[in-house]
Scaffold this motif. Structure first.
Motif, PDB file in Angstrom:
ATOM      1  N   PRO A   1     -33.656  29.433 119.112  1.00 53.41           N
ATOM      2  CA  PRO A   1     -32.744  28.435 118.561  1.00 53.41           C
ATOM      3  C   PRO A   1     -31.685  29.110 117.694  1.00 53.41           C
ATOM      4  O   PRO A   1     -31.742  30.330 117.475  1.00 53.41           O
ATOM      5  N   THR A   2     -30.735  28.347 117.221  1.00 49.78           N
ATOM      6  CA  THR A   2     -29.891  28.804 116.117  1.00 49.78           C
ATOM      7  C   THR A   2     -30.162  27.912 114.920  1.00 49.78           C
ATOM      8  O   THR A   2     -30.579  26.759 115.082  1.00 49.78           O
ATOM      9  N   HIS A   3     -29.983  28.446 113.737  1.00 53.27           N
ATOM     10  CA  HIS A   3     -30.136  27.694 112.500  1.00 53.27           C
ATOM     11  C   HIS A   3     -28.766  27.548 111.855  1.00 53.27           C
ATOM     12  O   HIS A   3     -28.115  28.549 111.531  1.00 53.27           O
ATOM     13  N   GLU A   4     -28.329  26.322 111.704  1.00 53.57           N
ATOM     14  CA  GLU A   4     -27.013  26.044 111.121  1.00 53.57           C
ATOM     15  C   GLU A   4     -27.207  25.516 109.699  1.00 53.57           C
ATOM     16  O   GLU A   4     -27.754  24.439 109.501  1.00 53.57           O
TER      17      GLU A   4
ATOM     18  N   ILE B   1     -30.045  22.957 110.114  1.00 45.18           N
ATOM     19  CA  ILE B   1     -30.224  22.128 111.299  1.00 45.18           C
ATOM     20  C   ILE B   1     -30.666  23.044 112.434  1.00 45.18           C
ATOM     21  O   ILE B   1     -30.071  24.112 112.647  1.00 45.18           O
ATOM     22  N   ALA B   2     -31.701  22.657 113.153  1.00 42.95           N
ATOM     23  CA  ALA B   2     -32.233  23.512 114.223  1.00 42.95           C
ATOM     24  C   ALA B   2     -32.760  22.638 115.347  1.00 42.95           C
ATOM     25  O   ALA B   2     -32.539  21.425 115.384  1.00 42.95           O
ATOM     26  N   ASN B   3     -33.471  23.259 116.294  1.00 37.16           N
ATOM     27  CA  ASN B   3     -34.109  22.528 117.375  1.00 37.16           C
ATOM     28  C   ASN B   3     -35.498  23.107 117.616  1.00 37.16           C
ATOM     29  O   ASN B   3     -35.922  24.025 116.909  1.00 37.16           O
TER      30      ASN B   3
ATOM     31  N   GLU C   1     -31.565  47.830 131.502  1.00 35.01           N
ATOM     32  CA  GLU C   1     -31.290  48.070 130.084  1.00 35.01           C
ATOM     33  C   GLU C   1     -30.909  46.713 129.495  1.00 35.01           C
ATOM     34  O   GLU C   1     -29.850  46.175 129.800  1.00 35.01           O
ATOM     35  N   VAL C   2     -31.797  46.156 128.684  1.00 29.93           N
ATOM     36  CA  VAL C   2     -31.636  44.775 128.223  1.00 29.93           C
ATOM     37  C   VAL C   2     -31.181  44.735 126.772  1.00 29.93           C
ATOM     38  O   VAL C   2     -31.784  45.371 125.904  1.00 29.93           O
ATOM     39  N   VAL C   3     -30.106  43.976 126.526  1.00 33.85           N
ATOM     40  CA  VAL C   3     -29.698  43.637 125.160  1.00 33.85           C
ATOM     41  C   VAL C   3     -30.182  42.219 124.905  1.00 33.85           C
ATOM     42  O   VAL C   3     -29.789  41.282 125.614  1.00 33.85           O
ATOM     43  N   PHE C   4     -31.034  42.057 123.917  1.00 32.12           N
ATOM     44  CA  PHE C   4     -31.704  40.786 123.646  1.00 32.12           C
ATOM     45  C   PHE C   4     -31.177  40.220 122.336  1.00 32.12           C
ATOM     46  O   PHE C   4     -31.494  40.715 121.254  1.00 32.12           O
ATOM     47  N   VAL C   5     -30.338  39.186 122.434  1.00 36.32           N
ATOM     48  CA  VAL C   5     -29.761  38.538 121.255  1.00 36.32           C
ATOM     49  C   VAL C   5     -30.573  37.288 120.967  1.00 36.32           C
ATOM     50  O   VAL C   5     -30.589  36.355 121.776  1.00 36.32           O
ATOM     51  N   THR C   6     -31.244  37.258 119.834  1.00 38.72           N
ATOM     52  CA  THR C   6     -32.172  36.160 119.568  1.00 38.72           C
ATOM     53  C   THR C   6     -31.911  35.494 118.231  1.00 38.72           C
ATOM     54  O   THR C   6     -31.638  36.148 117.227  1.00 38.72           O
ATOM     55  N   GLY C   7     -32.007  34.175 118.254  1.00 39.11           N
ATOM     56  CA  GLY C   7     -32.008  33.413 117.020  1.00 39.11           C
ATOM     57  C   GLY C   7     -33.380  33.488 116.376  1.00 39.11           C
ATOM     58  O   GLY C   7     -34.248  34.257 116.821  1.00 39.11           O
ATOM     59  N   PRO C   8     -33.637  32.693 115.337  1.00 34.47           N
ATOM     60  CA  PRO C   8     -34.916  32.764 114.611  1.00 34.47           C
ATOM     61  C   PRO C   8     -36.054  32.153 115.427  1.00 34.47           C
ATOM     62  O   PRO C   8     -36.493  31.034 115.186  1.00 34.47           O
ATOM     63  N   ALA C   9     -36.537  32.889 116.396  1.00 34.29           N
ATOM     64  CA  ALA C   9     -37.584  32.399 117.300  1.00 34.29           C
ATOM     65  C   ALA C   9     -38.956  32.475 116.638  1.00 34.29           C
ATOM     66  O   ALA C   9     -39.172  33.242 115.688  1.00 34.29           O
ATOM     67  N   SER C  10     -39.894  31.711 117.174  1.00 30.99           N
ATOM     68  CA  SER C  10     -41.264  31.727 116.652  1.00 30.99           C
ATOM     69  C   SER C  10     -42.154  32.703 117.416  1.00 30.99           C
ATOM     70  O   SER C  10     -43.323  32.864 117.081  1.00 30.99           O
ATOM     71  N   VAL C  11     -41.629  33.348 118.444  1.00 30.11           N
ATOM     72  CA  VAL C  11     -42.378  34.369 119.181  1.00 30.11           C
ATOM     73  C   VAL C  11     -41.708  35.714 118.930  1.00 30.11           C
ATOM     74  O   VAL C  11     -40.495  35.781 118.720  1.00 30.11           O
ATOM     75  N   PRO C  12     -42.475  36.809 118.941  1.00 31.93           N
ATOM     76  CA  PRO C  12     -41.866  38.122 118.696  1.00 31.93           C
ATOM     77  C   PRO C  12     -41.015  38.550 119.877  1.00 31.93           C
ATOM     78  O   PRO C  12     -41.266  38.145 121.022  1.00 31.93           O
ATOM     79  N   PRO C  13     -40.010  39.387 119.646  1.00 31.13           N
ATOM     80  CA  PRO C  13     -39.201  39.883 120.759  1.00 31.13           C
ATOM     81  C   PRO C  13     -40.007  40.860 121.608  1.00 31.13           C
ATOM     82  O   PRO C  13     -40.969  41.464 121.127  1.00 31.13           O
TER      83      PRO C  13
ATOM     84  N   ILE D   1     -42.758  21.088 127.385  1.00 32.61           N
ATOM     85  CA  ILE D   1     -42.093  22.319 127.816  1.00 32.61           C
ATOM     86  C   ILE D   1     -41.413  23.036 126.654  1.00 32.61           C
ATOM     87  O   ILE D   1     -41.583  24.242 126.477  1.00 32.61           O
ATOM     88  N   MET D   2     -40.643  22.313 125.843  1.00 32.24           N
ATOM     89  CA  MET D   2     -39.965  22.971 124.734  1.00 32.24           C
ATOM     90  C   MET D   2     -40.987  23.343 123.678  1.00 32.24           C
ATOM     91  O   MET D   2     -41.630  22.490 123.072  1.00 32.24           O
ATOM     92  N   GLY D   3     -41.165  24.655 123.489  1.00 36.53           N
ATOM     93  CA  GLY D   3     -42.177  25.145 122.565  1.00 36.53           C
ATOM     94  C   GLY D   3     -43.532  25.372 123.201  1.00 36.53           C
ATOM     95  O   GLY D   3     -44.443  25.889 122.550  1.00 36.53           O
TER      96      GLY D   3
END
Length: 397
Positions: free
Chosen positions: A195-198, A206-208, A228-240, A357-359
């Motif tokens: 997600p993103t946190h605003e 505000i999040a989802n 070669e993966v560039v992984f851009v992540t918001g504040p996720a609840s699972v580790p990268p 599904i979400m989460g």
């Protein structure tokens, strides 16, 4: 798969070092050449003689061995391997890696190399969960260090939890995954996730409900195929995932900046659940609840990251994949979104609360492309990721 592969094995100091003897045997059975480096702490748990006998090679341990260093032996060791494996990777060794120290042979080799590095952490559960270790893990992942484990289980100290070194079979599988020349070998791919946190004020946002699990699984599957993966992540609840370059962001605008910095790539998968709006003029101070009054929040539209990349005139990825999280008219809405955004593919899923599904651990997606609509059965998110990664590899072939 490992025939003629050269593995530099750094043995850290921990009770799990006994597993390394079996690891050497299993790697040699598969045709790999294993060059062992035994740290001073590692030698407290396994002997140089036992390691050398199983590896069939000299054991290196001293940075200032005059015979080897006359020819810059530590540089040669670090450059001649196909893969450097650290097992067990103790909390101390990981901290020195994260800090860029070079005060013994093992840490010097790790700093002097451009060879892929895979580590198998092993430590007490409290050490693994300590904030300092978590910071070091994030830094190492960001540097592209691959991880295998740790597992959860009983420990020699009598405690239970995460921190137990991965089993030998798991480490071998991790090594094979890194060294196998997959169909995406040499191709650079971008994945956004979470997600993103605003922010509303310094303490509210505000999040989802996105966990980031699907995006992390996609990045992991693409890396397993050699990308070669560039992984851009918001504040996720699972580790990268391990073995990818991790860029952590908070807001949609930060995510856009990170995506633009990661370009050019051959394929981009936008799995992040990016907020559509942010609070215009978020308060620098915590908003107070006045008696009988309600906070009046004014919203502004966030940048449309998917549409911006898909619409690039120069440097556009060959394949742009979006996601559409819908609660009604799933296929129709997603089809319209694909046309509106200008992406090549879009994966639609029904995220009504009752689907879980979400989460959740599973996903049910419909792949919409220029060729038509393809509904996939409900399956685990890792399986969805592997199926999508295979399709991406075929598309880029």
């Amino acid at each position: 798969m490992l025939a003629s592969k050269r593995i530099l094995l750094i043995i850290g100091g921990g009770i799990a070092a006994y597993k390394v003897l079996d690891l050497i045997r299993r790697l040699r059975e598969r045709g790999a050449t294993v060059t062992p480096v035994l740290t001073r702490a590692g030698a407290e748990f396994v002997t140089p003689l036992s390691v050398s006998a199983l590896a069939g090679r000299k054991v290196y341990s001293d940075l200032f061995d005059l015979t080897d260093e006359a020819e810059m032996g530590h540089i040669e060791l670090s450059r001649s391997a196909d893969l450097i494996v650290v097992a067990p990777a103790t909390a101390d060794l990981m901290a020195r890696m994260a800090g860029g120290q070079a005060d013994d042979l093992a840490s010097t080799l790790l700093l002097a190399t451009d060879t892929p590095v895979l580590i198998a952490p092993a430590m007490n559960v409290r050490m693994w969960q300590h904030p300092a270790t978590r910071r070091n893990i994030a830094m190492l992942r960001g540097d592209g260090i691959g991880f295998v484990g740790p597992n959860e289980g009983d420990m020699a100290c009598g405690e239970f939890g995460p921190g137990r070194m991965a089993e030998v079979s798991e480490i071998v599988a991790g090594i094979e995954a890194v060294l196998s020349a997959g169909p995406l070998q040499g191709r650079r791919v971008l994945v956004t996730s979470g997600p993103t946190h605003e922010p509303v004020d310094p303490v509210r946002y505000i999040a989802n409900r996105s966990s980031g699990a699907q995006g992390a699984a996609i990045a992991r599957a693409l890396a397993a195929l050699g990308a070669e993966v560039v992984f851009v992540t918001g504040p996720a609840s699972v580790p990268p995932p391990g073995g990818v370059a991790v860029v952590c962001v908070e807001t949609a605008r930060e995510m856009l900046a990170a995506v633009e910095a990661a370009l050019p790539v051959e394929a981009a998968v936008f799995a992040a659940a990016v907020a559509d709006w942010h609070v215009a003029g978020a308060s620098a101070r915590k908003l107070k609840k006045d008696a009988g009054g309600l906070a009046n929040l004014e919203f502004a539209e966030n940048p449309d990251i998917l549409a911006r990349v898909a619409g690039m005139k120069k440097g556009r990825p060959r394949l742009v994949v979006g996601f559409a999280a819908e609660t009604d008219n799933v296929v129709e809405n997603a089809t319209a979104k694909r046309a509106r955004k200008g992406c090549d593919w879009i994966l639609a899923n029904d995220v009504r609360h009752e689907t879980g599904i979400m989460g959740g651990a599973e996903n049910a997606v419909t792949l919409i492309t220029g060729e038509g609509v393809e509904t996939w059965p409900r399956m685990g998110k890792d399986q969805v990721a592997r199926q999508l990664a295979g399709r991406i590899a075929a598309a880029l072939a």
